[in-house]
Design a protein around this motif. Sequence first.
Motif, PDB file in Angstrom:
ATOM      1  N   GLY A   7      26.070  25.450  -2.304  1.00 28.02           N
ATOM      2  CA  GLY A   7      25.155  24.354  -2.603  1.00 28.02           C
ATOM      3  C   GLY A   7      24.706  23.667  -1.327  1.00 28.02           C
ATOM      4  O   GLY A   7      25.310  23.805  -0.255  1.00 28.02           O
ATOM      5  N   TRP A   8      23.647  22.900  -1.435  1.00 30.46           N
ATOM      6  CA  TRP A   8      23.095  22.239  -0.254  1.00 30.46           C
ATOM      7  C   TRP A   8      24.066  21.200   0.310  1.00 30.46           C
ATOM      8  O   TRP A   8      24.101  20.991   1.516  1.00 30.46           O
ATOM      9  N   LYS A   9      24.866  20.589  -0.556  1.00 32.85           N
ATOM     10  CA  LYS A   9      25.818  19.594  -0.064  1.00 32.85           C
ATOM     11  C   LYS A   9      26.893  20.251   0.800  1.00 32.85           C
ATOM     12  O   LYS A   9      27.251  19.735   1.863  1.00 32.85           O
ATOM     13  N   PHE A  13      27.646  19.755   4.847  1.00 34.15           N
ATOM     14  CA  PHE A  13      28.987  19.427   5.326  1.00 34.15           C
ATOM     15  C   PHE A  13      29.462  20.450   6.361  1.00 34.15           C
ATOM     16  O   PHE A  13      30.023  20.084   7.398  1.00 34.15           O
ATOM     17  N   GLN A  14      29.244  21.727   6.095  1.00 31.61           N
ATOM     18  CA  GLN A  14      29.691  22.774   7.026  1.00 31.61           C
ATOM     19  C   GLN A  14      28.960  22.679   8.366  1.00 31.61           C
ATOM     20  O   GLN A  14      29.557  22.867   9.419  1.00 31.61           O
ATOM     21  N   VAL A  15      27.658  22.389   8.314  1.00 29.62           N
ATOM     22  CA  VAL A  15      26.900  22.268   9.558  1.00 29.62           C
ATOM     23  C   VAL A  15      27.373  21.043  10.337  1.00 29.62           C
ATOM     24  O   VAL A  15      27.526  21.087  11.555  1.00 29.62           O
ATOM     25  N   THR A  16      27.614  19.954   9.621  1.00 29.77           N
ATOM     26  CA  THR A  16      28.038  18.723  10.277  1.00 29.77           C
ATOM     27  C   THR A  16      29.410  18.865  10.908  1.00 29.77           C
ATOM     28  O   THR A  16      29.647  18.424  12.032  1.00 29.77           O
ATOM     29  N   VAL A  17      30.333  19.489  10.215  1.00 30.31           N
ATOM     30  CA  VAL A  17      31.706  19.611  10.699  1.00 30.31           C
ATOM     31  C   VAL A  17      31.881  20.851  11.571  1.00 30.31           C
ATOM     32  O   VAL A  17      32.833  20.946  12.342  1.00 30.31           O
ATOM     33  N   GLY A  18      30.959  21.790  11.497  1.00 29.36           N
ATOM     34  CA  GLY A  18      31.109  23.069  12.203  1.00 29.36           C
ATOM     35  C   GLY A  18      31.226  22.961  13.701  1.00 29.36           C
ATOM     36  O   GLY A  18      31.889  23.783  14.336  1.00 29.36           O
ATOM     37  N   PHE A  19      30.610  21.959  14.306  1.00 31.65           N
ATOM     38  CA  PHE A  19      30.653  21.859  15.763  1.00 31.65           C
ATOM     39  C   PHE A  19      31.893  21.132  16.277  1.00 31.65           C
ATOM     40  O   PHE A  19      32.133  21.089  17.481  1.00 31.65           O
ATOM     41  N   LEU A  20      32.692  20.591  15.377  1.00 33.95           N
ATOM     42  CA  LEU A  20      33.890  19.848  15.782  1.00 33.95           C
ATOM     43  C   LEU A  20      35.047  20.791  16.101  1.00 33.95           C
ATOM     44  O   LEU A  20      35.139  21.880  15.542  1.00 33.95           O
TER      45      LEU A  20
END
Length: 89
Positions: A7-9, A13-20
Motif C-alpha cells: 500500500g502507499w502508506k 514509511f519504507q522510503v522514509t525509514v530506508g535511509f536511516l
Amino acid sequence: MYVTQAGWKSEIFQVTVGFLPDWAKGTALGLVALGFLTLWTVKLKRKLAYHRAVRSGQPIPAAARYAQGRGTDYLGSYAPQPRPDDTSA
C-alpha cells in the motif's frame, strides 16, 4: 500468479525509514508505535469521560460531545441555511 503490491502508506514509511541506519530504524518504529498508542489512549479517555458525564446527567458542551453531527452544525453564521422540505410533489 497474483502478486500483491504494498500500500502507499507502507511505501512512504519504507522510503522514509530506508535511509536511516539500523539502530535508528528501531527507534523510528518505536516512536511511531508510541504515537499510535498515545492517540488511542487519548481517544479512549475522552470517550470514557463522555460516557461518565452522560450517566451522571451533566450537561455536555457542543465541542466536547462524542460523535458530533455534520460539520455544518458548527459553522455558525457561515453555515448554509436549511431548506424547507418540499412535500408538495
